[in-house]
Design a protein around this motif. Sequence first.
Motif, PDB file in Angstrom:
ATOM      1  N   ARG A  31       2.626   1.951  -3.476  1.00 41.18           N
ATOM      2  CA  ARG A  31       1.645   2.317  -4.488  1.00 41.18           C
ATOM      3  C   ARG A  31       1.201   3.771  -4.304  1.00 41.18           C
ATOM      4  NH1 ARG A  31      -1.873  -1.156  -3.331  1.00 41.18           N
ATOM      5  NH2 ARG A  31      -1.057  -2.857  -4.616  1.00 41.18           N
ATOM      6  N   LEU A  32       0.916   4.140  -3.059  1.00 46.65           N
ATOM      7  CA  LEU A  32       0.525   5.528  -2.802  1.00 46.65           C
ATOM      8  C   LEU A  32       1.672   6.495  -3.126  1.00 46.65           C
ATOM      9  CD1 LEU A  32      -1.417   5.068   0.544  1.00 46.65           C
ATOM     10  CD2 LEU A  32      -2.356   5.552  -1.706  1.00 46.65           C
ATOM     11  N   VAL A  61       4.212  10.560  -9.437  1.00 44.73           N
ATOM     12  CA  VAL A  61       3.774  10.759 -10.823  1.00 44.73           C
ATOM     13  C   VAL A  61       2.868  11.984 -10.919  1.00 44.73           C
ATOM     14  CG1 VAL A  61       2.382   9.760 -12.676  1.00 44.73           C
ATOM     15  CG2 VAL A  61       4.032   8.345 -11.444  1.00 44.73           C
ATOM     16  N   GLY A  62       1.964  12.109  -9.942  1.00 47.58           N
ATOM     17  CA  GLY A  62       1.086  13.285  -9.957  1.00 47.58           C
ATOM     18  C   GLY A  62       1.865  14.582  -9.853  1.00 47.58           C
ATOM     19  N   ASP A  94       0.833  -1.208   0.000  1.00 47.07           N
ATOM     20  CA  ASP A  94       0.000   0.000   0.000  1.00 47.07           C
ATOM     21  C   ASP A  94       0.867   1.256   0.000  1.00 47.07           C
ATOM     22  OD1 ASP A  94      -2.194  -1.498  -0.049  1.00 47.07           O
ATOM     23  OD2 ASP A  94      -2.600  -1.376   2.129  1.00 47.07           O
ATOM     24  N   LEU A 101       4.022   6.076  -5.408  1.00 45.87           N
ATOM     25  CA  LEU A 101       4.135   6.189  -6.863  1.00 45.87           C
ATOM     26  C   LEU A 101       3.086   7.153  -7.408  1.00 45.87           C
ATOM     27  CD1 LEU A 101       5.452   5.218  -9.485  1.00 45.87           C
ATOM     28  CD2 LEU A 101       3.846   3.302  -9.503  1.00 45.87           C
ATOM     29  N   TYR A 102       1.878   7.024  -6.907  1.00 42.68           N
ATOM     30  CA  TYR A 102       0.829   7.956  -7.340  1.00 42.68           C
ATOM     31  C   TYR A 102       1.214   9.400  -6.981  1.00 42.68           C
ATOM     32  CZ  TYR A 102      -2.103   3.819  -7.871  1.00 42.68           C
ATOM     33  OH  TYR A 102      -2.620   2.621  -8.239  1.00 42.68           O
ATOM     34  N   TYR A 103       1.809   9.564  -5.822  1.00 44.71           N
ATOM     35  CA  TYR A 103       2.167  10.909  -5.368  1.00 44.71           C
ATOM     36  C   TYR A 103       3.244  11.507  -6.273  1.00 44.71           C
ATOM     37  CZ  TYR A 103       4.219  14.484  -2.321  1.00 44.71           C
ATOM     38  OH  TYR A 103       4.706  15.653  -1.808  1.00 44.71           O
TER      39      TYR A 103
END
Length: 535
Positions: free
Chosen positions: A476-477, A483-484, A473, A479-481
């Motif tokens: 994954r969070l 890339v965003g 978890d 990576l989202y942070y």
Amino acid sequence: MAALRPLLLLLLLLLAWSCGGEDVEVLCADSACYTLHRAESTWKNAQERCRDNGGNLAPVRSASEAARLRELLATARWAGPAWLGLALPRGHCVQPQEPLRGFSWVAGGEQGNFSEWASEPAVTCVSARCASLRLPGGWSDRACRSPLPAFLCKFSFQGMCGLLPLAGRGSVTYSTPFGVRSARLAAAPFGTLAEVRCEAAGSSAFAVCKGPLAGGGFAWHPPGPLCPVACGHLNGGCQQLCLDGPGESPRCACHPGYVLAADMASCVPEDSCHPNPCQGSCRPLPGGFECGCEPGYALAADGRGCSDVDECESGPCQHECHNVPGGYECLCPPGYRPAGPAGRQCHDVDECAQPHACPQLCINIPGSFRCTCRPGFQRQPGGDSCLDVDECLRDPCPGACRNFPGGYECLCPPGFIRDGDGHGCSPGEAIPNTISSSSIPGTTSIPWTTSIPRTPGMPTEGLGGGSDEHSADGPRLLLYYIVGSLVAILLLLAFALALVACRKRAAKREKPPAKNAADNYCWVPEQPESRGERR
């Protein structure tokens, strides 16, 4: 018919002797006889012996019946235990709240509420238990197969005859229908054969208790008094008048207004108890009668009626007392059960001991109970079920928050580590469980805490999978942070470059090119002046 009477008496005598009369203690009163047998036996064998003679092991349904058994044991000077007719069959459970504790009388009929337990019976549902009586004290239970040195029987009859009257000296031996021979009976049951040995005549006579008679009751036949003597000797054994005639045996008679009693020697007022003038029992007396009442009743002021005694006035019960005709009942409020001798006390019922009393936690309180929920849950409005509290709605974490049944956990942002209770984050180096930056060009390694503390005893099922999924978890969070963030930065740079380019293009359009005077002329290269001969 008169010639058959001696044969009938002889037949009854032979029948009584053939029963092999047993020399035991016996007590007869009202319409029943009680016997004490000094013989070692189990409860089952004792019941069979009582039943073979027409009775059962003795029940104790009232205080008066208990008093008769105590009198019998005291007369016999018996201090050991003796079997009673009270048993709990195998497969039946002991009921501590009931007067008989779930036991029942082998004689059947109404079980009643009278009890006299000296000690509480063992609580069981799998073994047969039987009750015994011992003085001083009361009832106690034991295994039915264990032998006891004595047992008590009860034999019921339609009625009784009084003592056989004797005019002269003699002894009487009573042979009862239940096979017991005794010379100490205060009353003889219907069908008893009396053998009389007269001292003066040196002979024997017999009488039988017969009935019911035409006017009611039971009497000896012949009526007596036996062992006759002349009326001149002690009035022939009669209370009032002694009559004798030529060729007749002396017989008793009474003065006008009196009649012979059942013993055919005493006199009682004529019809003093017939019809019964009393509400309860009636006992004839010389010149009158005496009324009596059953236990639980008292003789009224008129000497004839019986009024109920309100035992509740003495406060025999711990909580509520309900008076009933001839006795009383102790009642317990809801949430309590009867306990102690005769159920006079009340003990709290532990409702929490019952399975599934509450969905989660149960708290027993006097007379009731209360359901509550474990930490992290709350009661459903209007019901007892427990709902999970979503603590994440209160935003308790500096970063991400994850709710699970009964609690929550904080997911800390980069540069923070989770507190020991899992409910907060503190600045510091993260646990070396990180996502490598090699998967994202141009970034450095950013640590991210991924372990999730577990509340002791909380199930893992339904919390999003096992520990491997929990450890993924955080990356994954992250990576989202990242890339965003990169997308946002690139969009800002593209917007800035586009803005600069547009401004330069607009500036060029608005500024005209500068004009010069020489623009209308052609320039000729400068020639050097000739200094020749032209003048």
